[in-house]
Write an enzyme that holds these catalytic residues in place. Structure first.
Site, PDB file in Angstrom:
ATOM      1  N   VAL A 250       6.195   5.810  -1.682  1.00 44.14           N
ATOM      2  CA  VAL A 250       4.962   6.545  -1.376  1.00 44.14           C
ATOM      3  C   VAL A 250       3.877   5.466  -1.449  1.00 44.14           C
ATOM      4  O   VAL A 250       3.503   5.012  -2.521  1.00 44.14           O
ATOM      5  CB  VAL A 250       4.710   7.692  -2.378  1.00 44.14           C
ATOM      6  CG1 VAL A 250       3.367   8.357  -2.099  1.00 44.14           C
ATOM      7  CG2 VAL A 250       5.841   8.720  -2.298  1.00 44.14           C
ATOM      8  N   PRO A 251       3.398   5.014  -0.267  1.00 43.42           N
ATOM      9  CA  PRO A 251       2.744   3.708  -0.139  1.00 43.42           C
ATOM     10  C   PRO A 251       1.295   3.625  -0.631  1.00 43.42           C
ATOM     11  O   PRO A 251       0.371   3.450   0.158  1.00 43.42           O
ATOM     12  CB  PRO A 251       2.835   3.438   1.365  1.00 43.42           C
ATOM     13  CG  PRO A 251       2.782   4.811   1.971  1.00 43.42           C
ATOM     14  CD  PRO A 251       3.546   5.691   1.014  1.00 43.42           C
ATOM     15  N   CYS A 252       1.090   3.716  -1.951  1.00 35.95           N
ATOM     16  CA  CYS A 252      -0.275   3.631  -2.479  1.00 35.95           C
ATOM     17  C   CYS A 252      -0.900   2.257  -2.219  1.00 35.95           C
ATOM     18  O   CYS A 252      -2.123   2.117  -2.269  1.00 35.95           O
ATOM     19  CB  CYS A 252      -0.324   4.000  -3.961  1.00 35.95           C
ATOM     20  SG  CYS A 252       0.814   3.090  -4.997  1.00 35.95           S
ATOM     21  N   HIS A 253      -0.083   1.253  -1.892  1.00 37.10           N
ATOM     22  CA  HIS A 253      -0.644  -0.059  -1.544  1.00 37.10           C
ATOM     23  C   HIS A 253      -1.452  -0.003  -0.239  1.00 37.10           C
ATOM     24  O   HIS A 253      -2.236  -0.905   0.023  1.00 37.10           O
ATOM     25  CB  HIS A 253       0.458  -1.130  -1.440  1.00 37.10           C
ATOM     26  CG  HIS A 253       1.526  -0.819  -0.435  1.00 37.10           C
ATOM     27  ND1 HIS A 253       2.604  -0.005  -0.739  1.00 37.10           N
ATOM     28  CD2 HIS A 253       1.689  -1.201   0.856  1.00 37.10           C
ATOM     29  CE1 HIS A 253       3.383   0.077   0.348  1.00 37.10           C
ATOM     30  NE2 HIS A 253       2.844  -0.629   1.316  1.00 37.10           N
TER      31      HIS A 253
END
Length: 184
Positions: free
Chosen positions: A147-150
């Protein structure tokens, strides 16, 4: 024989080596539940204690479980540049409310190689003034990378914070072609 209920609460975990260091993956019967950066022995022990108390089950090392084996394969493909989207069942039980809403929107609505501002993401879930709360949700993301919080950055072009450390965030964004490869 385990009863079906106990089976559902089983938590398995494994560690996969990546370009940003070892990642610890944990999964329940429902899906991948947790990804942890910098998975040293100490970090793994802390995570296992936290998972046991939050999920009510003692996690067991299970790199050969079908779900974890598939997650490891997909993580390796992602870091090799051969995968853009993770296709894994996710168990959202470590997040709730606003955080879960924001993380689900991030997972489905911010594709590989793109970024979104904290405020923009807040607006997408109907809370346009909640940029700071989005930042808190990103910090509490139990499933980073997958889950790409970056991909969530400051609207003024700043990189924003990151639970895995800014160097890790830069490397992930460089891998996706959003930032130039770090020089050092």
């Amino acid at each position: 024989m385990d009863s079906h209920g106990q089976y559902e609460q089983q938590v398995g975990w494994a560690v996969v080596g990546t370009d940003i260091g070892p990642l610890m993956l944990a999964a329940t019967h429902d899906g991948l539940v947790c990804v942890v950066f910098h998975a040293t022995q100490k970090v793994r022990e802390t995570t296992l204690d936290r998972l046991a108390s939050r999920l009510g089950a003692e996690p067991v090392e299970a790199p050969g479980s079908p779900l974890l084996a598939e997650a490891i394969r997909q993580v390796k493909e992602y870091f090799a540049g051969a995968r853009r989207d993770f296709e894994l069942p996710l168990d959202w039980s470590l997040s709730s409310g606003f955080n879960r809403q924001v993380l689900r929107e991030l997972a489905s609505g911010v594709p590989y190689g793109t970024v979104v501002g904290y405020g923009d993401l807040a607006g997408r879930v109907g809370q346009p003034g909640a940029a700071q709360a989005v930042g808190m949700a990103m910090g509490a993301n139990p499933l980073p990378v997958v889950v790409p919080c970056h991909r969530v950055v400051e609207s003024d072009g700043g990189i924003g914070g990151f639970g895995g450390g800014l160097e890790t965030k830069r490397k992930l964004l460089a891998l996706e072609g959003v930032l130039p490869e770090p020089l050092f």
